[in-house]
Enzyme design. Structure first.
Site, PDB file in Angstrom:
ATOM      1  N   HIS A  47      -1.309  10.683  -2.947  1.00 32.59           N
ATOM      2  CA  HIS A  47      -2.643  10.368  -2.435  1.00 32.59           C
ATOM      3  C   HIS A  47      -3.526  11.588  -2.227  1.00 32.59           C
ATOM      4  O   HIS A  47      -4.702  11.590  -2.597  1.00 32.59           O
ATOM      5  CB  HIS A  47      -2.520   9.606  -1.113  1.00 32.59           C
ATOM      6  CG  HIS A  47      -3.845   9.289  -0.482  1.00 32.59           C
ATOM      7  ND1 HIS A  47      -4.484  10.150   0.390  1.00 32.59           N
ATOM      8  CD2 HIS A  47      -4.656   8.216  -0.621  1.00 32.59           C
ATOM      9  CE1 HIS A  47      -5.629   9.607   0.762  1.00 32.59           C
ATOM     10  NE2 HIS A  47      -5.763   8.441   0.174  1.00 32.59           N
ATOM     11  N   HIS A  76       0.827  -1.200   0.000  1.00 29.78           N
ATOM     12  CA  HIS A  76       0.000   0.000   0.000  1.00 29.78           C
ATOM     13  C   HIS A  76       0.866   1.257   0.000  1.00 29.78           C
ATOM     14  O   HIS A  76       1.559   1.545   0.974  1.00 29.78           O
ATOM     15  CB  HIS A  76      -0.893  -0.033   1.247  1.00 29.78           C
ATOM     16  CG  HIS A  76      -1.887   1.068   1.317  1.00 29.78           C
ATOM     17  ND1 HIS A  76      -1.983   1.908   2.403  1.00 29.78           N
ATOM     18  CD2 HIS A  76      -2.857   1.454   0.454  1.00 29.78           C
ATOM     19  CE1 HIS A  76      -2.965   2.776   2.207  1.00 29.78           C
ATOM     20  NE2 HIS A  76      -3.508   2.517   1.035  1.00 29.78           N
TER      21      HIS A  76
END
Length: 279
Positions: A64, A22
């Site tokens: 992100h 991740h």
């Protein structure tokens, strides 16, 4: 799954669970940096999860947040800044924000789970996939099904894709409620361009990843990836339940769990690597 992205066999040809790092792997807060991506690959990970945003002048970044503020020493909205300004920002004060071009060329064996974070990144994501001809290496996803489908429509070849929040919610809630034929008929239309359901273990108080959920997904030839799992016991439980992949911040831990289960694809030289985290 017939698409190349999902092909992950061991030496005997068995399909292995997909282990996905991740935002790469870093114990030092260097998420979505080339250092984190390289650390994941050095541990033996073939799959990297990441996010995409686009600068004001069209450069596709692996990042992100909408703004630089949380994880870098810079400030401002990515979509409103030129790439030259973003290039001066450092993740955790140390690492530059990588571009999509850098990742696909510097780590040519990595497969990328791309979360398209905003509408401004639809065309730039499709253009980058086309430019590098990496259709076989990417899975396109987004919380928004409309945004995900907008990317797919711009591509010249099929790519792997996973459902957005609305589609996942329909699958989760209607699965136990509808008769099987009606559920299959409806989901084949709702999920017509979907190959994976990438979900948390639960949405609030609603359990998502159950034996029934996995059975219904597999019945429709869909794989189930669960995020973001950082506990070894929970990893074991989900793998025993039959999930097809796990997304984790603890790539080192997931590697050890899969090794213990005989489900880790060892490569030459991996066995002597230290088990601890890398930045």
């Amino acid at each position: 799954m017939s698409l190349p992205f999902f092909e992950h066999p061991d030496d005997a040809g068995r399909q292995l669970p997909i282990a996905m790092a991740h935002r790469g792997f870093s114990a030092e807060g260097l998420e979505n940096s080339m250092a984190a991506f390289r650390a994941g690959v050095d541990l033996g990970f073939r799959y990297l999860e990441t996010d995409v945003h686009t600068t004001a002048d069209g450069v596709l970044l692996l990042f992100h947040d909408e703004t630089l503020d949380r994880v870098t020493d810079g400030r401002g909205r990515v979509a409103e800044l030129p790439a030259a300004d973003v290039a001066r920002a450092r993740i955790n004060g140390r690492e530059p924000i990588p571009t999509f071009d850098e990742l696909v060329t510097q780590l040519p064996e990595a497969r990328l789970n791309l979360d398209v974070k905003d509408w401004g990144s639809v065309r730039s994501t499709a253009a980058a996939i086309e430019r590098h001809q990496v259709h076989h290496r990417v899975l396109v996803t987004s919380f928004s099904d409309r945004r995900r489908r907008a990317v797919l429509k711009l591509l010249s070849q099929p790519v792997a894709s996973s459902a957005g929040v609305a589609s996942n919610a329909l699958f989760t809630l209607l699965g136990p409620a509808l008769p099987r034929p009606a559920f299959r008929w409806l989901m084949r239309r709702v999920l017509r361009d979907v190959h994976a359901l990438q979900v948390p273990v639960r949405y609030g108080r609603v359990p998502v990843v159950t034996t029934g959920f996995i059975r219904r997904a597999h019945d429709l030839d869909l794989v189930v990836h669960v995020w973001t799992i950082n506990d070894a016991g929970e990893m074991h439980r989900l793998l025993q339940l039959g999930v097809d992949g796990i997304v984790t911040d603890r790539a080192d831990l997931l590697r050890d769990v899969l090794r213990a289960r005989g489900q880790w694809p060892e490569r030459p030289g991996q066995g002597n690597r230290p088990p601890g985290p890398a930045a």
